[in-house]
Scaffold this motif. Structure first.
Motif, PDB file in Angstrom:
ATOM      1  N   GLY A  20       0.830  -1.207   0.000  1.00  0.00           N
ATOM      2  CA  GLY A  20       0.000   0.000   0.000  1.00  0.00           C
ATOM      3  C   GLY A  20       0.862   1.252   0.000  1.00  0.00           C
ATOM      4  N   GLY A  61       9.624  -2.203   9.492  1.00  0.00           N
ATOM      5  CA  GLY A  61       8.210  -2.514   9.278  1.00  0.00           C
ATOM      6  C   GLY A  61       7.523  -1.679   8.212  1.00  0.00           C
ATOM      7  N   SER A  63       8.152  -2.016   4.869  1.00  0.00           N
ATOM      8  CA  SER A  63       8.089  -2.784   3.623  1.00  0.00           C
ATOM      9  C   SER A  63       9.348  -2.819   2.755  1.00  0.00           C
ATOM     10  N   LYS A  64      10.510  -2.598   3.349  1.00  0.00           N
ATOM     11  CA  LYS A  64      11.730  -2.694   2.530  1.00  0.00           C
ATOM     12  C   LYS A  64      11.874  -4.129   1.976  1.00  0.00           C
ATOM     13  N   THR A  65      11.692  -5.113   2.860  1.00  0.00           N
ATOM     14  CA  THR A  65      11.823  -6.502   2.412  1.00  0.00           C
ATOM     15  C   THR A  65      10.734  -6.840   1.392  1.00  0.00           C
ATOM     16  N   THR A  66       9.521  -6.394   1.678  1.00  0.00           N
ATOM     17  CA  THR A  66       8.408  -6.704   0.778  1.00  0.00           C
ATOM     18  C   THR A  66       8.629  -6.062  -0.588  1.00  0.00           C
ATOM     19  N   ASN A 210      17.824   0.060   8.602  1.00  0.00           N
ATOM     20  CA  ASN A 210      16.929   0.908   9.413  1.00  0.00           C
ATOM     21  C   ASN A 210      17.685   2.041  10.068  1.00  0.00           C
ATOM     22  N   HIS A 254      -4.674  -5.243   3.451  1.00  0.00           N
ATOM     23  CA  HIS A 254      -4.721  -6.311   4.450  1.00  0.00           C
ATOM     24  C   HIS A 254      -6.131  -6.724   4.867  1.00  0.00           C
ATOM     25  N   GLU A 282      -0.837  -4.161   9.499  1.00  0.00           N
ATOM     26  CA  GLU A 282      -1.128  -5.565   9.186  1.00  0.00           C
ATOM     27  C   GLU A 282      -1.490  -6.303  10.477  1.00  0.00           C
TER      28      GLU A 282
HETATM   29  P1  ATP Z   1      12.545  -4.466   8.794  1.00  0.00           P
HETATM   30  O1  ATP Z   1      13.360  -3.235   8.580  1.00  0.00           O
HETATM   31  O2  ATP Z   1      12.135  -4.661  10.225  1.00  0.00           O
HETATM   32  O3  ATP Z   1      13.132  -5.684   8.175  1.00  0.00           O
HETATM   33  P2  ATP Z   1      10.855  -3.950   6.546  1.00  0.00           P
HETATM   34  O4  ATP Z   1      10.888  -2.491   6.265  1.00  0.00           O
HETATM   35  O5  ATP Z   1      11.718  -4.826   5.714  1.00  0.00           O
HETATM   36  O6  ATP Z   1      11.138  -4.209   8.077  1.00  0.00           O
HETATM   37  P3  ATP Z   1       8.725  -5.695   5.812  1.00  0.00           P
HETATM   38  O7  ATP Z   1       9.375  -6.891   6.438  1.00  0.00           O
HETATM   39  O8  ATP Z   1       8.730  -5.611   4.333  1.00  0.00           O
HETATM   40  O9  ATP Z   1       9.338  -4.381   6.447  1.00  0.00           O
HETATM   41  O10 ATP Z   1       7.214  -5.562   6.295  1.00  0.00           O
HETATM   42  C1  ATP Z   1       6.761  -6.200   7.475  1.00  0.00           C
HETATM   43  C2  ATP Z   1       5.302  -6.589   7.285  1.00  0.00           C
HETATM   44  O11 ATP Z   1       4.511  -5.409   7.181  1.00  0.00           O
HETATM   45  C3  ATP Z   1       5.089  -7.393   6.037  1.00  0.00           C
HETATM   46  O12 ATP Z   1       4.316  -8.531   6.374  1.00  0.00           O
HETATM   47  C4  ATP Z   1       4.299  -6.478   5.104  1.00  0.00           C
HETATM   48  O13 ATP Z   1       3.274  -7.186   4.487  1.00  0.00           O
HETATM   49  C5  ATP Z   1       3.700  -5.425   6.032  1.00  0.00           C
HETATM   50  N1  ATP Z   1       3.816  -4.111   5.390  1.00  0.00           N
HETATM   51  C6  ATP Z   1       4.724  -3.152   5.637  1.00  0.00           C
HETATM   52  N2  ATP Z   1       4.543  -2.081   4.845  1.00  0.00           N
HETATM   53  C7  ATP Z   1       3.484  -2.382   4.051  1.00  0.00           C
HETATM   54  C8  ATP Z   1       2.804  -1.704   3.005  1.00  0.00           C
HETATM   55  N3  ATP Z   1       3.196  -0.486   2.582  1.00  0.00           N
HETATM   56  N4  ATP Z   1       1.755  -2.328   2.414  1.00  0.00           N
HETATM   57  C9  ATP Z   1       1.345  -3.537   2.805  1.00  0.00           C
HETATM   58  N5  ATP Z   1       1.950  -4.233   3.801  1.00  0.00           N
HETATM   59  C10 ATP Z   1       3.001  -3.678   4.414  1.00  0.00           C
END
Ligand code: ATP
Length: 324
Positions: A20, A61, A63-66, A210, A254, A282
């Motif tokens: 999103g 959290g 969404s970098k990984t996503t 982060n 979600h 989420e």
């Molecule tokens: P970290 O730095 O802790 O590794 P991150 O930035 O990589 O976190 P993600 O692991 O991609 O974050 O996201 C964590 C969860 O939050 C995932 O399950 C993802 O589906 C949800 N999420 C985060 N941002 C979004 C978004 N913009 N839209 C939909 N879901 C999201």
């Protein structure tokens, strides 16, 4: 433990629509990842080199990984995931072996994306971190592509970028007594592998962190303009916490597969969840479902009151200070 632990290859099933908000980030990443992996011949035709490394930075959290997984999915690339913290905690030699193994497998499975999470853990502890960052990020993008990616947009978060860069540079000379530290050995392996990418086609390293902010104000002073020119050939993407519109979008993502009451007011929930990250939103949706089941195990829909009940007990981890 085996030296191959952690080298898992996946073909993620995550679409851009599962994320999103973040329209700009998605667009830039889409081009930066899909073009070199899917259209490498177009780069050769014009005699330009595609980029090899991209840094995603922003709070946890968000969404970098996503994003990295969605990029791999869209480019139909194999996805390899490495964590700086995991590498750092391994026995002597294991981390380097894991790195080499990952790059070897990525070459065999190309097009591939190597996602390097918590990149700062390895980077920050070593004398040659600056080299690593520059080599990882200072890609050989042409000026034309640079402008295409609208560098002006990056500079909206220029301070973060500057902070990160100076933080990294500050790590130079950080080896405690001249001996080779775990971080230095890992970096040296990583640099060798990154150099190898010059020849390898269809491999892209996406790093995430982060912690771009850990820096002293004094470090902000020198070299600002030098830095601008240095960053001109760099793709650094800030992945911000969601604003109102993005929170609404994330809530829609979600609740898509949930059975929610028709009159549920997601916009109102978005308004009431300022500072919530995507991960927290989420969690909120899931938790609301659990509250509904706790109330009545035969429940068929999740209602507004279930969301409200969870929101009363949830506090966002981010503070306004952190994001301003
Ligand atoms: P970290 O730095 O802790 O590794 P991150 O930035 O990589 O976190 P993600 O692991 O991609 O974050 O996201 C964590 C969860 O939050 C995932 O399950 C993802 O589906 C949800 N999420 C985060 N941002 C979004 C978004 N913009 N839209 C939909 N879901 C999201």
């Amino acid at each position: 433990p085996s030296i191959t632990r952690g080298v898992t290859m996946e073909i993620p099933v995550v679409s851009w629509d599962d994320i999103g908000g973040l329209k700009d980030v998605k667009k830039k990443l889409q081009q930066a990842v899909e073009w070199p992996l899917k259209h490498s011949s177009a780069f050769s035709r014009l005699g330009i080199s595609p980029m090899r490394g991209i840094l995603l930075h922003g709070p946890p959290g968000c969404s970098k990984t996503t994003l990295a997984k969605a990029a791999a999915c869209a480019a139909q690339a194999s996805f390899f995931s490495l964590s700086g913290a995991e590498l750092f905690s391994m026995y002597v030699g294991e981390g380097e072996a894991l790195l080499r193994n990952t790059f070897r497998k990525a070459r065999l499975a190309a097009p591939s994306i190597i996602f390097f999470d918590e990149a700062d853990v390895v980077g920050a502890k070593s004398f040659s971190t600056a080299d690593f960052t520059v080599r990882l990020l200072k890609t050989s993008m042409s000026t034309a592509i640079c402008s295409y990616f609208s560098l002006a947009a990056y500079f909206c978060h220029f301070d973060d970028i500057l902070n990160f860069y100076m933080f990294i540079c500050n790590g130079r000379g950080g080896g405690s007594n001249g001996s080779t530290t775990v971080g230095e050995r890992l970096l040296s392996t990583l640099l060798t592998e990154m150099d190898g990418l010059e020849q390898a086609k269809g491999i892209l390293v996406l790093a995430a962190t982060n912690r771009p902010y850990a820096m002293d104000d004094a470090l902000m002073r020198p070299g600002r303009f030098d830095l601008v020119s240095c960053l001109l050939s760099t793709l650094i993407l800030y992945v911000p916490p969601p604003d109102l519109e993005a929170r609404y979008d994330i809530l829609r993502v979600h609740t898509r597969k949930m059975k929610v009451e028709n009159d549920i007011d997601l916009r109102r929930i978005a308004e009431d969840t300022e500072l919530f990250t995507g991960a927290e939103l989420e969690g909120l949706c899931n938790e609301a479902g659990i509250v509904a089941l706790r109330e009545d195990i035969s429940a068929t829909v999740v209602c507004n009151r279930h969301f409200q009940a969870v929101m009363r007990s949830l506090k966002p981890a981010l503070t306004r200070q952190e994001i301003d």
